[in-house]
Write a protein that holds these residues in place. Structure first.
Motif, short mmCIF file in Angstrom:
data_model
loop_
_atom_site.label_atom_id
_atom_site.label_comp_id
_atom_site.label_asym_id
_atom_site.label_seq_id
_atom_site.Cartn_x
_atom_site.Cartn_y
_atom_site.Cartn_z
N ILE A 170 0.84 -1.19 0.00
CA ILE A 170 0.00 0.00 0.00
C ILE A 170 0.88 1.25 0.00
CG2 ILE A 170 -1.74 1.31 1.25
CD1 ILE A 170 -2.80 -1.26 0.02
N ASP A 171 0.56 2.15 -0.91
CA ASP A 171 1.24 3.44 -0.99
C ASP A 171 0.27 4.50 -0.45
OD1 ASP A 171 2.80 5.61 -1.59
OD2 ASP A 171 2.44 5.53 -3.75
N PRO A 172 0.46 4.94 0.81
CA PRO A 172 -0.47 5.91 1.39
C PRO A 172 -0.43 7.23 0.64
CG PRO A 172 1.04 5.01 3.05
CD PRO A 172 1.56 4.61 1.72
N ARG A 173 -1.59 7.80 0.41
CA ARG A 173 -1.70 9.09 -0.28
C ARG A 173 -2.45 10.07 0.61
NH1 ARG A 173 -1.15 8.43 -5.91
NH2 ARG A 173 0.34 6.76 -6.26
N GLU A 174 -1.80 11.18 0.96
CA GLU A 174 -2.45 12.16 1.83
C GLU A 174 -3.56 12.88 1.06
OE1 GLU A 174 -1.25 16.06 4.51
OE2 GLU A 174 0.31 14.68 3.82
N GLY A 175 -4.75 12.81 1.61
CA GLY A 175 -5.89 13.48 1.00
C GLY A 175 -6.46 12.75 -0.20
N LYS A 176 -5.92 11.59 -0.51
CA LYS A 176 -6.40 10.79 -1.65
C LYS A 176 -6.51 9.34 -1.20
CE LYS A 176 -4.05 13.60 -5.17
NZ LYS A 176 -3.06 13.54 -6.28
N PRO A 177 -7.25 8.53 -1.96
CA PRO A 177 -7.30 7.10 -1.63
C PRO A 177 -5.91 6.47 -1.74
CG PRO A 177 -9.03 7.70 -3.20
CD PRO A 177 -8.12 8.88 -3.09
N ASP A 178 -5.61 5.55 -0.83
CA ASP A 178 -4.34 4.83 -0.90
C ASP A 178 -4.24 4.07 -2.22
OD1 ASP A 178 -3.80 5.77 1.60
OD2 ASP A 178 -4.30 3.90 2.63
N ALA A 179 -3.02 3.91 -2.70
CA ALA A 179 -2.78 3.19 -3.96
C ALA A 179 -2.02 1.91 -3.68
CB ALA A 179 -2.00 4.07 -4.93
N LYS A 180 -2.19 0.94 -4.56
CA LYS A 180 -1.43 -0.31 -4.47
C LYS A 180 -0.29 -0.28 -5.48
CE LYS A 180 -5.33 -3.23 -3.04
NZ LYS A 180 -6.21 -4.36 -3.42
N VAL A 181 0.88 -0.70 -5.02
CA VAL A 181 2.03 -0.82 -5.90
C VAL A 181 2.27 -2.31 -6.13
CG1 VAL A 181 4.48 -0.34 -6.27
CG2 VAL A 181 3.06 1.29 -4.99
N TYR A 182 2.14 -2.75 -7.38
CA TYR A 182 2.25 -4.17 -7.73
C TYR A 182 3.66 -4.48 -8.21
CZ TYR A 182 -2.84 -4.19 -7.60
OH TYR A 182 -4.15 -4.09 -7.21
N ARG A 183 4.16 -5.65 -7.78
CA ARG A 183 5.47 -6.11 -8.27
C ARG A 183 5.41 -7.62 -8.48
NH1 ARG A 183 7.04 -3.53 -3.83
NH2 ARG A 183 8.65 -2.47 -5.03
N ILE A 184 6.26 -8.09 -9.35
CA ILE A 184 6.31 -9.51 -9.66
C ILE A 184 6.99 -10.25 -8.52
CG2 ILE A 184 8.52 -9.31 -10.88
CD1 ILE A 184 7.43 -11.34 -12.93
N THR A 185 6.52 -11.45 -8.20
CA THR A 185 7.14 -12.28 -7.15
C THR A 185 8.15 -13.23 -7.79
OG1 THR A 185 5.48 -14.02 -7.37
CG2 THR A 185 5.00 -12.23 -5.81
N GLU A 186 8.87 -13.95 -6.96
CA GLU A 186 9.81 -14.95 -7.49
C GLU A 186 9.07 -16.01 -8.29
OE1 GLU A 186 13.18 -16.70 -8.62
OE2 GLU A 186 13.04 -14.78 -7.57
N MET A 187 7.90 -16.42 -7.80
CA MET A 187 7.10 -17.38 -8.54
C MET A 187 6.66 -16.80 -9.88
SD MET A 187 3.45 -19.23 -7.57
CE MET A 187 4.07 -19.86 -6.03
N GLY A 188 6.27 -15.53 -9.87
CA GLY A 188 5.88 -14.87 -11.11
C GLY A 188 7.04 -14.82 -12.09
N LYS A 189 8.24 -14.56 -11.58
CA LYS A 189 9.44 -14.53 -12.43
C LYS A 189 9.66 -15.89 -13.09
CE LYS A 189 14.44 -13.88 -12.31
NZ LYS A 189 15.63 -13.59 -11.46
N GLN A 190 9.48 -16.97 -12.32
CA GLN A 190 9.68 -18.30 -12.88
C GLN A 190 8.64 -18.61 -13.95
OE1 GLN A 190 12.45 -20.00 -12.32
NE2 GLN A 190 12.98 -18.25 -11.01
#
Length: 202
Positions: A58-78
């Motif tokens: 979660i990327d907190p945003r002041e005065g705005k809805p929090d945002a999600k930051v997505y990243r690939i996992t090790e399983m996703g990499k495989q």
């Protein structure tokens, strides 16, 4: 081409906010998938998170809805590596999104696999040209409906054929040049690896 593979490939470049990923598909991604709807992206991300291929913070945003930051996992990499190294099957249309997507991610992850993709595509196009370039064209033995202008159909069809033939030839020339570049880069990498090995054993 699975949407999952495209998303994994994009996330392999860097983490993305969901909104930024939507913008990517609206711009660069339009050449890979036509009309990707935002709801499709979020559904796919949710499914991939559930399956352990992607994670988010979660990327907190002041005065705005929090945002999600997505990243690939090790399983996703495989999973992504398994895709780029799996057999590539060309489509009947050249310069299709299947090749462009597969090549762009593969060349960044596995140069030898990228060479195989290019050689497979080039071999397929050569065989395709050999069997279709000399085919009989036109409208022979047809019984068109009223209002169907066979003469115009044939004239403009020939123009499309010549344009397509020239485009395929240029595509094969490009594939040849890319193949040459990859072979040269692989040779350089092999020479560097040999030198490093010799230095370690000296």
């Amino acid at each position: 081409m699975k949407f999952e593979n495209v998303v994994l490939g994009v996330l392999a470049t860097r983490p993305f906010h969901g909104y930024d990923l939507m913008k990517w598909f609206d711009l660069e991604g339009q050449f890979i998938r036509s009309n990707t709807h935002h709801s499709q992206i979020y559904r796919e991300l949710a499914r991939m998170v559930k399956n352990g291929l992607v994670e988010f913070e979660i990327d907190p945003r002041e005065g705005k809805p929090d945002a999600k930051v997505y990243r690939i996992t090790e399983m996703g990499k495989q999973v992504l590596l398994a895709w780029v190294r799996s057999p590539y099957v060309p489509t009947s249309r050249f310069q299709d999104a299947d090749f462009n997507t597969r090549f762009s991610f593969t060349v960044a992850l596995d140069l030898e696999a990228a060479l195989t993709v290019v050689e497979t595509e080039l071999s397929y196009r050569r065989a395709q040209v050999a069997t279709t370039r000399v085919r009989k064209r036109g409208v022979v033995g047809v019984q068109p409906i009223e209002g169907f202008d066979t003469s115009r159909y044939q004239r403009y069809g020939e123009q499309m054929h010549y344009f397509g033939a020239d485009s395929v030839d240029r595509w094969m020339d490009w594939l040849e040049s890319i193949r040459t570049a990859i072979v040269a880069e692989l040779a350089t990498l092999d020479a560097t690896t040999d030198t490093d090995s010799e230095e370690r054993t000296a």
